[in-house]
Design a protein around this motif. Structure first.
Motif, mmCIF file in Angstrom:
data_model
loop_
_atom_site.group_PDB
_atom_site.id
_atom_site.type_symbol
_atom_site.label_atom_id
_atom_site.label_comp_id
_atom_site.label_asym_id
_atom_site.label_seq_id
_atom_site.Cartn_x
_atom_site.Cartn_y
_atom_site.Cartn_z
ATOM 1 N N ASP A 2 0.838 -1.209 0.000
ATOM 2 C CA ASP A 2 0.000 0.000 0.000
ATOM 3 C C ASP A 2 0.870 1.255 0.000
ATOM 4 O OD1 ASP A 2 -2.196 -1.503 -0.035
ATOM 5 O OD2 ASP A 2 -2.687 -1.334 2.104
ATOM 6 N N TYR A 3 1.953 1.216 0.803
ATOM 7 C CA TYR A 3 2.844 2.390 0.851
ATOM 8 C C TYR A 3 3.428 2.665 -0.539
ATOM 9 C CZ TYR A 3 2.664 2.528 5.972
ATOM 10 O OH TYR A 3 2.250 2.649 7.260
ATOM 11 N N LEU A 4 3.812 1.588 -1.246
ATOM 12 C CA LEU A 4 4.379 1.765 -2.588
ATOM 13 C C LEU A 4 3.331 2.385 -3.505
ATOM 14 C CD1 LEU A 4 6.380 -1.557 -3.150
ATOM 15 C CD2 LEU A 4 7.337 0.723 -2.872
ATOM 16 N N ASP A 5 2.074 1.875 -3.420
ATOM 17 C CA ASP A 5 1.015 2.404 -4.289
ATOM 18 C C ASP A 5 0.781 3.887 -4.040
ATOM 19 O OD1 ASP A 5 0.740 -0.044 -5.368
ATOM 20 O OD2 ASP A 5 -1.017 -0.642 -4.183
ATOM 21 N N ASN A 6 0.949 4.311 -2.779
ATOM 22 C CA ASN A 6 0.701 5.715 -2.455
ATOM 23 C C ASN A 6 1.938 6.592 -2.637
ATOM 24 O OD1 ASN A 6 -1.869 4.974 -1.736
ATOM 25 N ND2 ASN A 6 -1.308 4.552 0.397
ATOM 26 N N GLY A 7 3.025 5.971 -3.129
ATOM 27 C CA GLY A 7 4.244 6.752 -3.388
ATOM 28 C C GLY A 7 5.066 7.025 -2.139
ATOM 29 N N ASN A 8 4.739 6.342 -1.027
ATOM 30 C CA ASN A 8 5.530 6.557 0.194
ATOM 31 C C ASN A 8 6.614 5.470 0.271
ATOM 32 O OD1 ASN A 8 6.501 7.172 2.681
ATOM 33 N ND2 ASN A 8 4.501 7.351 3.674
ATOM 34 N N ASN A 9 7.683 5.656 -0.531
ATOM 35 C CA ASN A 9 8.668 4.578 -0.703
ATOM 36 C C ASN A 9 9.496 4.312 0.555
ATOM 37 O OD1 ASN A 9 7.927 4.188 -3.441
ATOM 38 N ND2 ASN A 9 9.008 6.077 -3.930
ATOM 39 N N LYS A 10 9.819 5.395 1.300
ATOM 40 C CA LYS A 10 10.656 5.206 2.493
ATOM 41 C C LYS A 10 9.945 4.342 3.528
ATOM 42 C CE LYS A 10 13.732 9.099 1.986
ATOM 43 N NZ LYS A 10 13.879 10.523 2.185
ATOM 44 N N MET A 11 8.632 4.614 3.749
ATOM 45 C CA MET A 11 7.860 3.806 4.706
ATOM 46 C C MET A 11 7.798 2.351 4.234
ATOM 47 S SD MET A 11 6.875 5.015 7.502
ATOM 48 C CE MET A 11 5.584 3.912 8.058
ATOM 49 N N ALA A 12 7.666 2.178 2.893
ATOM 50 C CA ALA A 12 7.589 0.821 2.347
ATOM 51 C C ALA A 12 8.863 0.051 2.703
ATOM 52 C CB ALA A 12 7.405 0.880 0.835
ATOM 53 N N ILE A 13 10.023 0.720 2.570
ATOM 54 C CA ILE A 13 11.303 0.059 2.882
ATOM 55 C C ILE A 13 11.338 -0.328 4.369
ATOM 56 C CG2 ILE A 13 13.821 0.362 2.958
ATOM 57 C CD1 ILE A 13 13.517 2.273 0.539
ATOM 58 N N GLN A 14 10.902 0.617 5.222
ATOM 59 C CA GLN A 14 10.913 0.333 6.672
ATOM 60 C C GLN A 14 10.030 -0.862 7.018
ATOM 61 O OE1 GLN A 14 9.854 3.937 8.750
ATOM 62 N NE2 GLN A 14 11.641 5.050 7.952
ATOM 63 N N GLN A 15 8.822 -0.884 6.446
ATOM 64 C CA GLN A 15 7.886 -1.985 6.736
ATOM 65 C C GLN A 15 8.468 -3.320 6.266
ATOM 66 O OE1 GLN A 15 5.079 -1.900 8.505
ATOM 67 N NE2 GLN A 15 5.403 0.295 8.832
ATOM 68 N N ALA A 16 9.105 -3.293 5.069
ATOM 69 C CA ALA A 16 9.696 -4.520 4.525
ATOM 70 C C ALA A 16 10.808 -5.011 5.460
ATOM 71 C CB ALA A 16 10.239 -4.267 3.128
ATOM 72 N N ASP A 17 11.620 -4.061 5.962
ATOM 73 C CA ASP A 17 12.699 -4.438 6.887
ATOM 74 C C ASP A 17 12.140 -5.105 8.149
ATOM 75 O OD1 ASP A 17 14.918 -3.799 5.437
ATOM 76 O OD2 ASP A 17 14.938 -1.684 6.041
ATOM 77 N N LYS A 18 11.041 -4.531 8.693
ATOM 78 C CA LYS A 18 10.424 -5.121 9.888
ATOM 79 C C LYS A 18 10.012 -6.568 9.615
ATOM 80 C CE LYS A 18 8.433 -1.010 12.075
ATOM 81 N NZ LYS A 18 7.186 -0.245 12.221
ATOM 82 N N LEU A 19 9.370 -6.772 8.453
ATOM 83 C CA LEU A 19 8.913 -8.124 8.093
ATOM 84 C C LEU A 19 10.089 -9.078 7.970
ATOM 85 C CD1 LEU A 19 6.104 -7.903 5.388
ATOM 86 C CD2 LEU A 19 6.104 -9.360 7.397
ATOM 87 N N LEU A 20 11.181 -8.580 7.342
ATOM 88 C CA LEU A 20 12.332 -9.446 7.086
ATOM 89 C C LEU A 20 13.064 -9.821 8.373
ATOM 90 C CD1 LEU A 20 13.627 -7.793 3.794
ATOM 91 C CD2 LEU A 20 12.790 -10.135 4.031
ATOM 92 N N LYS A 21 12.936 -8.965 9.415
ATOM 93 C CA LYS A 21 13.545 -9.335 10.703
ATOM 94 C C LYS A 21 12.882 -10.585 11.250
ATOM 95 C CE LYS A 21 15.612 -5.077 12.348
ATOM 96 N NZ LYS A 21 15.265 -3.766 12.881
ATOM 97 N N LYS A 22 11.534 -10.634 11.079
ATOM 98 C CA LYS A 22 10.798 -11.811 11.592
ATOM 99 C C LYS A 22 10.961 -13.009 10.664
ATOM 100 C CE LYS A 22 7.218 -8.921 13.685
ATOM 101 N NZ LYS A 22 5.849 -8.427 13.440
#
Length: 953
Positions: A2-22
């Motif tokens: 959703d962040y990518l669709d809305n053009g909020n790329n930095k938040m998208a990267i942060q969310q992906a990092d959180k997921l990848l930690k788990k």
């Protein structure tokens, strides 16, 4: 996501990092992070992350879709094919992955693999579309095959056999499949078989387009020279619709073919497959007369039959028949046509085609005859009779346009022309009353009056009446204020402002035209031809970017169109899309914009050799490579985009187009060679081997200088052809193709300067390889080159001197050539600097070596070779010259700012109050544009001066 669709790329990267930690192996999260990185400009990280996932050959739909999106944004469609090749191996029965693989091949144009992927799909899921995807891919192989023979003997026959197999098994289902069969037979030149398909049972499926079967039959009859069928079919279609012009043309073509062949109908049987045939002039005349009689009973008036009669007269005249068939007098017929259709805007363009049927001594009489039937009424305050409604206005406009076309206005003297201009403007302003309720986006009914008045004023301007051009601009700006969407006003303003050397107002006008898609290629030249040459560097950069963005996206977009065509079975469109892509890739304008854009970037960004090298690297420019398709260059410019009512002898001819293309190509060659020569400078200053070394050739540097010398020979040849071309002194019509900058480049001396600079490079290279000891002769040659260069540059500067705008007898006169010369001066001085910078890189090591020797020998002085003094003198003189030019430009700025523009006194007429307002605006725009040009040129020269100051070895 959703962040990518809305053009909020930095938040998208942060969310992906959180997921990848788990879940550190979550492929999809990695790819989504990569998309975020790609969009925030971290391409390398994104690519590394994507390849990490791709190496694991994922088969989950989310990862595959996300990677596809990422690769598309990276412009790397070839990576998508690898992705799905791996997925298909792992999941061999997936219809979805197979079709994604097929489309991935389509994006990169891998036709052979598409054919195989299509068949693999058909084996898993035997659906007709998949089978025919494979067939179409064979046709694509035949279109792209370099060898015509291979196409006719292998690819197309194989495609034909594949379709025939389906026909025999009665498996043909859709119209698209029949279209495909027809396309194959047509390309194999099996016209008879193609005709049988269309006329047979399969042809019944051709229903989506109106008259699809008839049109295909007609095309095949023409290919087979079956004129009786052509005639009977077009006759039958005209009986159905007597307003379809293309069938009149076929009808006449076929009648005259049959007459020339003395064709007679076979006894006792049908005339032809398509029924009755007309094979004599008498029959044709009777047929047309019948269409006119029929038309009189029709509920709405049809133009076709009346124009067909004029067409028949024209063809009979061409064959030497005068009026033995009693078709009537063309003048009378055109008069009747005008009475019937004169209030339609198309009446002028209909009659335009037939005016050559009128004898020239009848023109004035014909126009008077037309004027007599228009209901015009004079009032007390207006001495001229005006139309009372829109219908009468349209009729009158048609007559005015015909008067211009017949050359009646051209024959007038200056005073008469001015009277007509006044009358036209009065009619224009009166006509505005009818358009009071028009929306902003609609055109005013009387706009053409204003345009025609401007055309008359342009005639006067070309005859030397300086004030006329300002009057043109005044009227056009007034017209635009009432009709803000009129593209013709804008286009004409663009051309005239550019002729006067004012680019500033043009950028805004062009962007308000809102050019779409292909127009960046067809009318983009109006912008790119003038932006840089008039000193508007920032605008030039922007306009090049606009055009290039379109050309580059065309590659990607066309692939998408092709994929859609496969999906929806619109096979006949696919070759059209490919042809469209090729047309744009080999566009003359594309090549020009690419070249000029790179030269412009170097001019704006590269100050010294190190930044020159970086710029060249970032553009991946190399002197050896030439990416312009010289043999296939296509001139896609729309040279008739401006309306024009000139007679044939004053209009743009085929010859003008041909000459303009020739001139544009020559100029492009000169520019492209200049760019490649500049890009060859940085590699020279790297590895130089001493004279006796064997390694020179391996090292590639000697081959680099050979490249430069060979390019220099090519440049000399291109310049010679250019000079020969200009000896013809070609004059294009005023609204025809704009001439290139080539004439100015030669006449102001820039050409000689630039060429001798590149020769100097060769000499300095020689000095570098031979060393200082035994090179007295080369040093002297270099010294002389420096001297003559300074003389030439000073000469060039002298050609830039003078007022850019002067006021003479209350009239403004602009001197755009001085502006163009200044722009050439900046470019030439920049090349001089890049070359001096190379000199500097060669002489510095020599100097430090000499100083080491001096220390070793403890001598108080070691004789300095003359080349050092020559170079120092040269750099000092460059500095002085550049400072002088900058002072001159400051002077120009002061003059331009102080220029109080008097209101123009247009001789023989008094300007209305309303017009004075627009005249002021126009003059202000021109003054401001020149001021802007001078400022940008001055800024760039100051940068160059700073660089020169650093060049003291």
């Amino acid at each position: 996501a959703d962040y990518l669709d809305n053009g909020n790329n930095k938040m998208a990267i942060q969310q992906a990092d959180k997921l990848l930690k788990k879940h550190k192996d979550l492929h999809c999260a990695k790819v989504l992070k990569a998309i975020g990185l790609q969009r925030t400009g971290k391409q390398d990280e994104a690519y590394a992350l994507a390849q990490e996932v791709a190496a694991l050959e994922p088969t989950d739909d989310n990862s595959l879709q996300a990677l596809t999106i990422l690769y598309r944004e990276m412009h790397r469609p070839e990576l998508v094919t690898k992705l799905y090749e791996a997925a298909v191996k792992k999941v061999p029965n997936s219809e979805e992955y197979h079709s994604h693989l097929f489309m991935a091949y389509a994006r990169v144009g891998e036709y052979k693999k598409m054919q195989q992927a299509g068949m693999a799909l058909y084996k898993i899921v035997p659906k007709n579309p998949y089978y025919f995807w494979s067939v179409m891919s064979l046709i694509m192989q035949s279109i792209s095959a370099q060898d015509e023979n291979l196409s006719k003997t292998m690819f197309l026959p194989l495609a034909e056999r594949m379709v025939e197999k389906m026909v025999k098994e009665d498996k043909i289902e859709a119209e698209a499949e029949v279209e495909l069969y027809y396309m194959i037979l047509e390309r194999l030149e099996k016209y008879k078989e193609a005709l049988d398909v269309v006329r047979g049972k399969l042809g019944e499926k051709l229903t989506s387009e109106l008259q699809s079967r008839e049109n295909k039959c007609m095309a095949m009859y023409k290919k087979l020279y079956r004129w009786p069928e052509c005639n009977a079919l077009s006759r039958r279609l005209l009986l159905k619709n007597s307003d379809d012009w293309q069938f009149y043309i076929t009808y006449f073509d076929s009648v005259f073919q049959l007459i020339d062949e003395s064709w007679t109908p076979p006894p006792e049987e049908e005339h032809s497959l398509e029924g009755e045939v007309h094979y004599s002039i008498e029959q044709a005349v009777k047929f047309i007369e019948e269409r006119i009689t029929e038309e009189s009973k029709s509920s709405r008036p049809l133009r076709g039959p009346y124009l067909a009669k004029l067409e028949l007269i024209r063809r009979l005249r061409y064959r030497g028949c005068n009026d033995e068939y009693k078709l009537g007098d063309p003048e009378e017929l055109m008069f009747q046509y005008f009475k019937k259709f004169g209030d339609k805007p198309c009446c002028f363009s209909d009659l335009k085609v037939f005016v050559d049927l009128l004898p020239s001594n009848q023109y004035t009489k014909f126009i008077s005859q037309l004027l007599e039937v228009i209901p015009l009424s004079a009032t007390a305050e207006n001495e001229i009779a005006l139309p009372a409604d829109i219908k009468a206005l349209q009729q009158h406009l048609c007559v005015v346009q015909l008067s211009r076309l017949l050359g009646i206005y051209h024959a007038m003297d200056k005073k008469q022309k001015l009277t007509v201009v006044r009358e036209l403007m009065l009619r224009y302003r009166h006509g505005l009353e009818f358009g009071k309720s028009c929306l902003k986006t609609e055109l005013q009914f009387s706009d053409y009056y204003c345009l025609l008045a401007v055309h008359l004023l342009l005639d006067l301007w070309l005859e030397g009446e300086e004030t006329a051009v300002w009057q043109c601009l005044t009227f056009l700006e007034e017209g635009l204020s009432h009709s803000p969407s009129n593209a013709q006003f804008k286009l004409l303003l663009i051309r005239i402002y550019c002729r006067l050397g004012a680019f500033e107002p043009v950028a805004e006008l062009y962007s308000s035209l809102d050019a779409k898609h292909i127009q960046h290629d067809t009318i983009g030249y109006l912008l790119t031809r003038y932006a840089e040459s008039l000193g508007h560097y920032a605008a030039a950069s922007q306009s090049c970017n606009f055009a290039l963005r379109f050309f580059h996206s065309n590659q990607k977009d066309t692939s998408e169109y092709i994929i859609q065509a496969y999906k929806y079975g619109a096979f006949e469109k696919i070759p059209e899309f490919i042809a469209f892509r090729n047309r744009l890739n080999s566009s003359l304008h594309f090549a020009q914009v690419r070249t000029e854009r790179m030269l412009l970037d170097l001019l704006l960004e590269a100050n010294i050799s190190s930044s020159l090298e970086e710029s060249i690297k970032s553009m991946s420019l190399s002197p050896e490579e030439d990416d312009i398709p010289w043999k296939d260059l296509r001139d896609n410019r729309d040279l008739t985009v401006l309306f024009n009512w000139d007679p044939k002898d004053r209009d743009i001819s085929e010859e003008h187009r041909k000459l303009s293309l020739e001139e544009e190509t020559m100029w492009l060659r000169i520019r492209s060679l200049t760019l490649r020569l500049v890009s060859g400078l940085p590699p020279l200053s790297h590895t130089i081997q001493p004279k006796n070394s064997e390694k020179t050739a391996e090292n590639g540097v000697s081959s680099k200088i050979d490249t430069i010398r060979s390019l220099l020979q090519q440049l000399e040849a291109a310049v010679d052809s250019g000079k020969k071309f200009l000896e013809q002194k070609i004059q294009y019509p005023v609204l025809g193709p704009p001439p290139t900058r080539m004439a100015g480049f030669f006449s102001n001396g820039s050409c000689q300067c630039q060429t001798s600079l590149f020769y100097l490079v060769s000499d300095i290279y020689e000095l570098d390889t031979n060393g200082l000891e035994d090179s007295a002769e080369i040093q002297e040659r270099i010294g002389n080159s420096f001297k003559s260069l300074v003389e030439r540059l000073t000469d060039l500067f002298n050609k830039c001197k003078g007022d850019l705008i002067e006021v003479r007898d209350g009239t403004l006169k602009t001197h755009p050539n001085l502006l163009e010369n200044l722009v050439f001066f900046v470019e030439t001085i920049s090349i001089a600097l890049w070359v001096s910078s190379y000199c500097d890189s060669v002489l510095r090591p020599f100097k430090s070596n000499l100083q080491k020797k001096k220390k070793k020998k403890k001598e108080s002085s070691v004789a300095m070779p003359p080349v050092f003094t020559h170079f120092l003198d040269y750099v000092t003189e460059l500095q002085t010259l550049t400072s002088n030019v900058i002072d001159h430009i400051k002077g120009l700025e002061i003059i331009l700012t102080a220029l109080k523009l008097e209101e123009l006194s247009f001789k023989d007429t008094l300007l209305l109050q309303e017009e004075k307002k627009f005249t002021k605006t126009v003059q202000g725009k021109v003054q401001s544009s020149y001021h802007h040009s001078v400022q940008e040129i001055g800024e760039l020269l100051k940068k160059r001066l700073d660089t020169i100051k650093k060049l003291k070895i």
